[in-house]
Design an enzyme around this catalytic site. Structure first.
Site, PDB file in Angstrom:
ATOM      1  N   GLY A   1      -7.496   2.236  11.732  1.00 55.99           N
ATOM      2  CA  GLY A   1      -8.017   0.923  11.367  1.00 55.99           C
ATOM      3  C   GLY A   1      -8.022   0.633   9.878  1.00 55.99           C
ATOM      4  CB  THR A   2      -6.786   2.408   6.858  1.00 59.05           C
ATOM      5  OG1 THR A   2      -5.506   2.692   7.432  1.00 59.05           O
ATOM      6  CG2 THR A   2      -7.645   3.645   6.924  1.00 59.05           C
ATOM      7  N   GLY A   3      -5.605  -0.376   7.865  1.00 55.52           N
ATOM      8  CA  GLY A   3      -4.900  -1.607   7.520  1.00 55.52           C
ATOM      9  C   GLY A   3      -5.709  -2.846   7.845  1.00 55.52           C
ATOM     10  CB  CYS A   4      -7.684  -3.784  10.866  1.00 60.63           C
ATOM     11  SG  CYS A   4      -6.432  -3.490  12.107  1.00 60.63           S
TER      12      CYS A   4
ATOM     13  CE  LYS B   1      -1.526  -1.760   3.746  1.00 61.42           C
ATOM     14  NZ  LYS B   1      -2.188  -2.035   5.041  1.00 61.42           N
TER      15      LYS B   1
ATOM     16  CB  THR C   1      -6.619   7.130   8.367  1.00 64.32           C
ATOM     17  OG1 THR C   1      -5.593   7.614   9.252  1.00 64.32           O
ATOM     18  CG2 THR C   1      -6.932   8.201   7.329  1.00 64.32           C
TER      19      THR C   1
END
Length: 535
Positions: free
Chosen positions: A233-236, A188, A231
């Site tokens: 928690g975007t990875g989870c 990402k 933003t």
């Protein structure tokens, strides 16, 4: 099989609800899947950061996985915070016991998405250093997709922090991670915003890269950079969304794009929670409104939707060779004069259309906005008159010039749509002209290359400067605000939104045809027009 695709998340808890197990289960539910969970750790966490972490015993972690897989089963798995070396070993052991050896089809059955959570955004360590080698050696070969951000990718590849500075660096790093045994690496690019390749001043983009370790090929996806606060928690969320799409049977290439689109929309639709970095809006797709309300980080959702409905057409319009020819002075004078005369007639109908918009509302502020646009149009037509007089075409001659076929097609579509439709129709059909000219003027005024600002060398530069000027850019912002306010006041159905997008698309295509006609105009046509004028 159950009636819903099943997704198991193996991760830590976020007491603030924005990341971890909580974010995973929200995402899985929002995407139409049935979520189960195995908890690896408990955090004391809020929007300001992670304040404490306490692990779950490895025996309990393994037991959770075993009973869920034994009874409910799963169609995909997502891992997040794995907490310790022992926890990673327990997870891998449980996968092998249920799916069989990874090199005998076990990995393909598990459809594992690994979010390599190592350090929180606030700097709290979520995976001890001694566990990293175990993650690389034992867990990654089980993974179908690995989803690191740039700092995580550097860490896992044992690169120096800050080593990734370009998309080429991303590809090299992803290839090294792929060599650890994972099939796909979805790297990402949110930590490395880049200038838009389209040359739009101030427009940042991010590039996400999907590396296929089997074919050793990279697929790149560019999307707008959202410089926003909420933003958490975007990875989870992204990893859980990819797992949900895999559970539905989507191929990896499609799953990652669908998941990234979901996360981008969740960021755009986020609302403030807590005093720090708030969570994304996991349930944006289930909200009663077709589009999210304007917010500080997504101030123009309606306008953005209309432009992106057919982005290829929009880019053909705003990057058309006609305005570029005016910016560098290479456009033939006949083409410019053809355009300026035909645009004068178009603007008359454009003013009428906005007058109709004022007629179609009872809101006095909306009415005042339409009247202001009409006043701006009058100012714009006077600019055209001055250009024509500069080249020996009087106001009377200008008014007597017959409309071209491309102009008739465009103006009649604008008027018919405005007369037959409602306020939104009238706003949308006129939006491409207003917004597009503003985009072109702003971009070319700021451009460093391909422009000639000396009016002695380039007689058209004044035209570019007008559309990039504060007064016209202000008119554009007022027009966009009217467009957004109209939709806020009158929410519409998805079917109606699609109708309006098609109106915007057709008006955009007519704008392209209008400039095509100007580029194709020649001296013979101009001479014929002048001959036919009344004397």
């Amino acid at each position: 099989m159950t009636s819903l695709p099943r997704v198991l998340t193996i991760a830590g808890s976020d007491s603030g609800g924005g990341a971890g197990i909580q974010a995973d289960l929200k995402t899985i539910a929002a995407l139409g899947c049935y979520g189960t969970s195995a908890l690896t750790a408990i955090t004391a966490q809020d929007t300001l950061g992670v304040h404490a972490v306490e692990g779950i015993s490895t025996g309990m972690v393994k037991h959770q996985i075993q009973v869920v897989l034994g009874d409910i089963g799963t169609d995909a798995i997502k891992t997040g915070m794995l907490f310790s070396r022992e926890t990673i070993e327990a997870v891998v052991e449980a996968l092998g016991a249920h799916f069989g050896p990874r090199d005998r089809g076990g990995r393909e059955k598990a459809r594992l998405v690994v979010d390599p959570v190592c350090v929180s955004t606030s700097g709290h360590s979520l995976l001890p250093l001694e566990a990293v080698d175990t993650l690389r050696r034992e867990c990654l070969p089980w993974a179908t997709v690995l989803t690191p951000n740039i700092p995580e990718a550097e860490f896992l590849a044992d690169w120096e922090k800050g080593s990734i500075r370009s998309v080429d660096d991303m590809e090299r790093c992803a290839s090294e991670l792929g060599a650890l045994g994972v099939r796909y690496v979805y790297l990402k690019g949110g930590h490395m915003p880049l200038e838009s390749r389209q040359g739009e001043p101030g427009r940042k983009v991010v590039v996400d890269l999907l590396w296929d370790a089997d074919t050793r090929t990279a697929t790149k996806e560019e999307r707008p950079y959202l410089d926003v606060k909420n933003t958490h928690g975007t990875g989870c969320t992204l990893a859980a969304a990819i797992a949900s799409e895999l559970a539905k049977g989507q191929p990896v290439q499609r799953a990652v794009v669908t998941a990234a689109d979901y996360v981008a929309a969740a960021i755009a639709a986020a609302y403030p929670v807590g005093r720090g970095s708030g969570p994304v809006n996991h349930f944006h797709s289930l909200m009663p409104r077709t589009l999210s309300l304007p917010s500080p980080h997504s101030p123009t959702p309606f306008t953005d939707f209309l432009i992106n409905y057919n982005r290829a057409a929009w880019d053909r319009y705003v990057f058309h060779p006609f305005p570029q020819g005016l910016a560098d002075g290479s456009m033939p004078l006949d083409s410019f004069l053809h355009f300026i005369q035909q645009d004068y007639h178009f603007l008359k109908q454009y003013g009428r259309s906005n007058s109709l918009a004022a007629y179609k509302t009872d809101d006095m502020l909306q009415m005042a906005g339409s009247i202001q646009i009409v006043n701006d149009v009058i100012r714009e037509t006077e600019m055209h008159v001055k250009y024509c007089e500069k080249y020996g075409i009087s106001r009377a001659e200008l008014q007597a010039v017959p409309e071209s076929l491309s102009n008739i097609a465009y103006t009649r579509y604008v008027l018919d749509t405005s007369m037959q439709g409602d306020l939104l129709d009238a706003r949308v059909v006129t939006a491409p002209c207003l917004i597009g000219y503003g985009h072109v003027g702003k971009r070319l005024l700021a451009a460093q290359d391909g422009v000639e600002r000396d009016e002695e060398k380039n007689p058209y530069w004044g035209w570019i400067a007008e559309y990039g000027s504060d007064w016209y850019q202000g008119a554009v912002q007022k027009g966009i605000q009217l467009l957004e306010d109209s939709l806020v006041a009158n929410p519409i159905s998805p079917a109606r939104l699609l109708e309006l997008a098609k109106v915007f698309e057709k008006a955009t295509l007519l704008e392209i045809a209008f400039w095509d006609a100007a580029v194709g105009a020649d001296g013979a046509e101009m001479t014929a027009q002048r001959r036919d004028l009344p004397h």
